[in-house]
Scaffold this active site. Structure first.
Site, PDB file in Angstrom:
ATOM      1  N   GLU A   1     -19.826   6.780  12.128  1.00 58.14           N
ATOM      2  CA  GLU A   1     -19.114   7.937  12.672  1.00 58.14           C
ATOM      3  C   GLU A   1     -20.117   9.078  12.726  1.00 58.14           C
ATOM      4  O   GLU A   1     -20.679   9.472  11.703  1.00 58.14           O
ATOM      5  CB  GLU A   1     -17.941   8.336  11.778  1.00 58.14           C
TER       6      GLU A   1
ATOM      7  N   ASP B   1     -11.748  19.841   8.446  1.00 57.30           N
ATOM      8  CA  ASP B   1     -12.836  19.520   7.530  1.00 57.30           C
ATOM      9  C   ASP B   1     -12.900  20.488   6.361  1.00 57.30           C
ATOM     10  O   ASP B   1     -12.650  21.684   6.508  1.00 57.30           O
ATOM     11  CB  ASP B   1     -14.171  19.535   8.281  1.00 57.30           C
TER      12      ASP B   1
END
Length: 263
Positions: free
Chosen positions: A49, A60
């Site tokens: 990823e 995040d």
């Protein structure tokens, strides 16, 4: 069959679980990041990823946010992220790469242009965390038509009513977020994750990979034992943030991969 589909078929045939690693493109700089990315398959990573740096990464936690800031400050762009994939593909035509990020940079570039360039560069799938299924016509359906997998996230709050909507145009694999909240915030617990993975697998034939909250080889093994594989991001990005050399980072990645593969 995409590289992602082929990889999971290969793992299934071998009776192995997948190990997926996340790194931010361009963190702390282009050359160091590329060295790490090139070393990931040799460290046991099955799917990479690759984070696309963005100024407002709302899903995040601080670790990945700071990685994105470092990358942006070092001059990383969408264009250079695609170049990094091209550079990686010069020596590796097999390992799947999933680009993970937010819609704004893609929208700014233009969906059709982006998809053509992403496919040409060697990207296999997309995770775009701020596009819900209701917006599938924006990117998900065009991406599938272009030959890219579109991977959707399911979470502990994705109930049985919502799940079919989340799964309807998903391909490649389903990414189950093991905890509520942001990346790197808490530890994943296999006892909590197992029943949720079983619930998702009852509704789809796709592999279910679990991420968020996995920081050690032991947790990678525990989580992989109740799913089709494990994803680690923040723990790897933390090693990079501490200034570890690519060799040291990759040694840590190998320990996590060994954990997941021993499940």
């Amino acid at each position: 069959m995409s590289r992602i589909d082929a990889k999971f078929a290969e793992l299934r045939k071998a009776g192995k679980k997948a190990f997926v690693s996340y790194v931010m493109a361009g963190d702390p700089d282009y050359d160091t990041a590329l060295e790490v990315v090139k070393g990931l398959p040799g460290a046991g990573v099955d799917v990479i990823e690759l984070g696309l740096p963005f100024t407002d990464p709302m899903a995040d936690g601080p670790t990945i946010q700071l990685a994105g800031q470092r990358a942006l400050e070092a001059g990383m762009t969408l264009q250079r992220t695609l170049q990094m994939v091209r550079d990686f593909r010069e020596g590796d035509s097999d390992t799947p790469i999933v680009l993970m990020g937010y819609y704004n940079p893609i929208y700014s570039r233009g969906v059709d242009r982006f998809l053509e360039e992403a496919k040409e560069a060697g990207i296999d799938g997309l995770i775009v965390v701020d596009l819900p299924p209701e917006e599938d016509s924006e990117l998900c359906i065009p991406a599938q038509a272009a030959g890219l997998n579109f991977i959707r996230l399911a979470t502990p709050t994705t109930d049985d009513k919502r799940l079919p909507k989340v799964l309807q145009n998903t391909s490649g694999f389903v990414y189950y977020v093991s905890i509520t909240g942001i990346t790197g915030a808490a530890a994943a617990q296999s006892g909590d994750v197992g029943p949720e993975v079983a619930r998702i697998k009852a509704a789809t034939d796709l592999p279910v990979i679990v991420g968020f909250g996995i920081r050690t080889p032991e947790t990678a093994r525990e989580i992989a034992s109740v799913a089709d594989g494990a994803v680690v991001g923040s723990a790897i990005v933390s090693e990079i943030a501490e200034g570890k050399s690519p060799a040291e980072v990759l040694s840590f990645v190998k320990s996590l991969a060994d954990g997941a593969h021993s499940a």
